[in-house]
Design an enzyme around this catalytic site. Structure first.
Site, PDB file in Angstrom:
ATOM      1  N   GLY A 218     118.891 -21.842  18.252  1.00  0.00           N
ATOM      2  CA  GLY A 218     118.895 -22.850  19.305  1.00  0.00           C
ATOM      3  C   GLY A 218     119.888 -23.946  18.977  1.00  0.00           C
ATOM      4  N   GLU A 259     118.725 -17.790  12.467  1.00  0.00           N
ATOM      5  CA  GLU A 259     119.417 -16.696  13.159  1.00  0.00           C
ATOM      6  C   GLU A 259     120.274 -17.222  14.309  1.00  0.00           C
ATOM      7  OE1 GLU A 259     115.836 -14.460  13.728  1.00  0.00           O
ATOM      8  OE2 GLU A 259     115.416 -15.532  15.587  1.00  0.00           O
ATOM      9  N   PRO A 260     121.298 -17.981  13.976  1.00  0.00           N
ATOM     10  CA  PRO A 260     122.153 -18.533  15.033  1.00  0.00           C
ATOM     11  C   PRO A 260     123.152 -17.520  15.574  1.00  0.00           C
ATOM     12  CG  PRO A 260     122.856 -19.312  12.877  1.00  0.00           C
ATOM     13  CD  PRO A 260     121.713 -18.376  12.639  1.00  0.00           C
ATOM     14  N   GLY A 261     123.415 -17.629  16.850  1.00  0.00           N
ATOM     15  CA  GLY A 261     124.476 -16.837  17.459  1.00  0.00           C
ATOM     16  C   GLY A 261     125.562 -17.778  17.925  1.00  0.00           C
ATOM     17  N   ARG A 298     128.670 -16.088  32.423  1.00  0.00           N
ATOM     18  CA  ARG A 298     127.835 -17.260  32.134  1.00  0.00           C
ATOM     19  C   ARG A 298     127.901 -18.362  33.201  1.00  0.00           C
ATOM     20  NH1 ARG A 298     128.225 -20.264  28.170  1.00  0.00           N
ATOM     21  NH2 ARG A 298     126.070 -20.388  27.534  1.00  0.00           N
ATOM     22  N   TYR A 302     124.178 -18.781  34.506  1.00  0.00           N
ATOM     23  CA  TYR A 302     123.466 -19.960  33.998  1.00  0.00           C
ATOM     24  C   TYR A 302     124.062 -21.280  34.466  1.00  0.00           C
ATOM     25  CZ  TYR A 302     122.018 -16.635  30.303  1.00  0.00           C
ATOM     26  OH  TYR A 302     121.539 -15.583  29.603  1.00  0.00           O
ATOM     27  N   CYS A 328     134.497  -8.691  44.368  1.00  0.00           N
ATOM     28  CA  CYS A 328     134.058  -8.850  45.747  1.00  0.00           C
ATOM     29  C   CYS A 328     132.637  -9.373  45.788  1.00  0.00           C
ATOM     30  CB  CYS A 328     134.232  -7.546  46.500  1.00  0.00           C
ATOM     31  SG  CYS A 328     135.975  -7.133  46.605  1.00  0.00           S
ATOM     32  N   GLU A 329     132.510 -10.602  45.373  1.00  0.00           N
ATOM     33  CA  GLU A 329     131.275 -11.370  45.297  1.00  0.00           C
ATOM     34  C   GLU A 329     131.754 -12.801  45.128  1.00  0.00           C
ATOM     35  OE1 GLU A 329     127.890 -10.728  44.661  1.00  0.00           O
ATOM     36  OE2 GLU A 329     127.892  -8.567  44.281  1.00  0.00           O
ATOM     37  N   TYR A 356     128.006 -14.700  24.039  1.00  0.00           N
ATOM     38  CA  TYR A 356     127.439 -14.234  25.308  1.00  0.00           C
ATOM     39  C   TYR A 356     128.499 -14.082  26.391  1.00  0.00           C
ATOM     40  CZ  TYR A 356     123.471 -15.648  22.580  1.00  0.00           C
ATOM     41  OH  TYR A 356     122.582 -15.786  21.549  1.00  0.00           O
TER      42      TYR A 356
HETATM   43  C1  LIG Z   1     119.300 -14.926  21.115  1.00  0.00           C
HETATM   44  C2  LIG Z   1     118.509 -15.157  19.904  1.00  0.00           C
HETATM   45  C3  LIG Z   1     119.042 -15.936  18.868  1.00  0.00           C
HETATM   46  C4  LIG Z   1     120.361 -16.629  18.935  1.00  0.00           C
HETATM   47  O1  LIG Z   1     120.334 -17.760  19.774  1.00  0.00           O
HETATM   48  P1  LIG Z   1     121.605 -18.731  19.866  1.00  0.00           P
HETATM   49  O2  LIG Z   1     121.228 -19.724  20.891  1.00  0.00           O
HETATM   50  O3  LIG Z   1     122.776 -17.915  20.261  1.00  0.00           O
HETATM   51  O4  LIG Z   1     121.820 -19.322  18.532  1.00  0.00           O
HETATM   52  C5  LIG Z   1     118.260 -16.051  17.736  1.00  0.00           C
HETATM   53  N1  LIG Z   1     117.042 -15.455  17.623  1.00  0.00           N
HETATM   54  C6  LIG Z   1     116.519 -14.720  18.616  1.00  0.00           C
HETATM   55  C7  LIG Z   1     115.201 -14.077  18.427  1.00  0.00           C
HETATM   56  C8  LIG Z   1     117.229 -14.549  19.786  1.00  0.00           C
HETATM   57  O5  LIG Z   1     116.688 -13.816  20.762  1.00  0.00           O
END
Ligand SMILES: *Cc1c(COP(=O)(O)O)cnc(C)c1O
Length: 407
Positions: A218, A259-261, A298, A302, A328-329, A356
């Site tokens: 998050g 677990e950051p993305g 995105r 969102y 075509c949208e 994403y």
């Molecule tokens: C998507 C997800 C993340 C990564 O979230 P970010 O906002 O990209 O950091 C981490 N853990 C879980 C379980 C997720 O589903």
């Protein structure tokens, strides 16, 4: 990596194309690690779903990261990238027992988010330790679509059901080696996040065999000037202290996991698209690019903001544009956006295109998914070729029906 480098990449590999700056990924990873430097055992599991190219996974492997995965296929990608299965956590939602068992046979850490599967898995495989995903019912973000810890969320096992988890553990003889939460996509307020972690610590103390606590993610990055980003240094400092105190009370050192993305890859990415048409209407000027929500969804899904720069004319006089796609949208990337004057053929660079973006791309309108390029220390490496007609046709079977024509 400057605008000229990006233009060169578009020239060489065509448009549209995704470009990732490997140096940004490395520095974001290092920033995260140093923010939590006080915690004794830290493990970063990169959330594969944000950007799942093999070369990106390999880069994270080289940095020493583990992976957070949500499907058997993501697990397989991680293994293909050479990541140690013990450093992969499987955190799915609503998947079958069968899929979880398949992942477990690969030696990957399982994280279970509902009581039904927990009971079934524990009964069949009491020897395989699992992590449990807890829902602390804390609303971390502002947008209900991307806040996953609150009361109506489909994610996690409610903290009010901890006694039931404990009963399943006792009845099956299974072992819980981790507790996990992932409260929502955007931490704007560290206080709210720390409040949720207190609930997780309280829960963790009830399990005696823990090897780790996973605090999810998050971590928010800024998409435009003035955006609140997560103050990772402040969070790291406070939470590491709190974690160390937990370990002391718990009686031994365990691992702190995240677990950051988005935090790791969002800012590293640029999406380059070429302007096909500049169209004046009675109310606005449209810049129509050779892309759409098939490549970058995105903004439409969102309402996300992505910075847009005209890198072919970066010093040009600014004008207001509506940047739209060729699908075509209605596929509007941005409305009333001030961009340096656009001429047909110019290349626009969309920022924050690491997380994403490609991973949500599709073949809608039977368009090819773009190429991906990884930039590192002055070199551009092609890490995915643009699709071709072969990819569009793959797996399709041509069936010609014998149509019974009406008499
Ligand atoms: C998507 C997800 C993340 C990564 O979230 P970010 O906002 O990209 O950091 C981490 N853990 C879980 C379980 C997720 O589903």
């Amino acid at each position: 990596m400057n605008n000229q480098d990006l233009l060169n990449i578009a020239q060489e590999h065509g448009s549209p194309v995704y470009v990732y700056n490997g140096e940004t990924i490395v520095s974001q990873y290092e920033r995260l690690v140093s923010a939590f430097a006080k915690a004794k055992n830290l493990r970063i599991h990169y959330a594969v779903k944000a950007l799942s190219n093999l070369s990106i996974l390999k880069l994270f492997k080289q940095l020493g990261a583990g992976l957070d995965t949500v499907s058997l296929q993501e697990v397989e990608l991680g293994l293909a990238a050479g990541v140690d299965p013990k450093k992969i956590i499987f955190t799915p939602n609503g998947v079958s027992l069968e899929e979880i068992e398949k992942v477990a046979t690969k030696g990957v850490q399982i994280n279970i988010d509902n009581l039904s599967i927990l009971e079934q898995f524990g009964s069949k495989h009491p020897e395989i330790p699992v992590c449990v995903r807890i829902n602390p019912h804390v609303m971390a973000g502002g947008n209900a679509n991307i806040s996953v810890g609150h009361i109506d969320s489909k994610f996690g096992i409610s903290i009010h059901q901890i006694p039931h988890i404990l009963r399943i553990v006792e009845n099956t003889g299974m072992r819980v080696n981790g507790v996990h939460m992932h409260t929502g996509s955007d931490i704007l307020d560290i206080g709210v996040f720390l409040y949720a972690t207190e609930i997780l610590f309280e829960t963790a103390a009830k399990f005696k065999d823990l090897e780790f606590i996973d605090f999810g993610s998050g971590f928010k990055v800024a998409y435009k000037e003035g955006d609140v980003a997560t103050d990772i240094e402040d969070l790291g400092d406070q939470l590491s202290d709190r974690f160390n105190k937990f370990c002391k009370d718990y009686g031994r050192d365990i691992t702190m996991a995240f677990e950051p993305g988005k935090f790791l890859v969002s800012e590293a990415g640029y999406f380059l698209a070429q302007v096909n048409v500049v169209k004046q209407t009675t109310s606005t000027v449209f810049a129509g690019v050779d892309s759409g929500f098939n490549h970058l969804i995105r903004p439409m899904l969102y309402g996300s903001y992505h910075g847009i720069e005209n890198i072919s004319n970066s010093e040009g006089r600014k004008r207001f544009y509506s940047v739209v796609g060729y699908i075509c949208e209605t596929d509007t990337f941005a409305n009333n956006r001030q961009i340096a004057e656009i001429t047909e053929g110019d290349i626009l660079a969309f920022s924050n295109a690491g997380a994403y973006c490609f991973s949500m791309a599709s073949n809608y309108n039977s368009r090819y998914r773009p190429a991906e390029v990884l930039w590192y220390q002055g070199e551009a490496h092609l890490i995915r070729e643009r699709e071709t007609m072969k990819d569009i046709l793959r797996g399709q079977k041509e069936v010609e029906l014998e149509i019974a024509m009406p008499a």
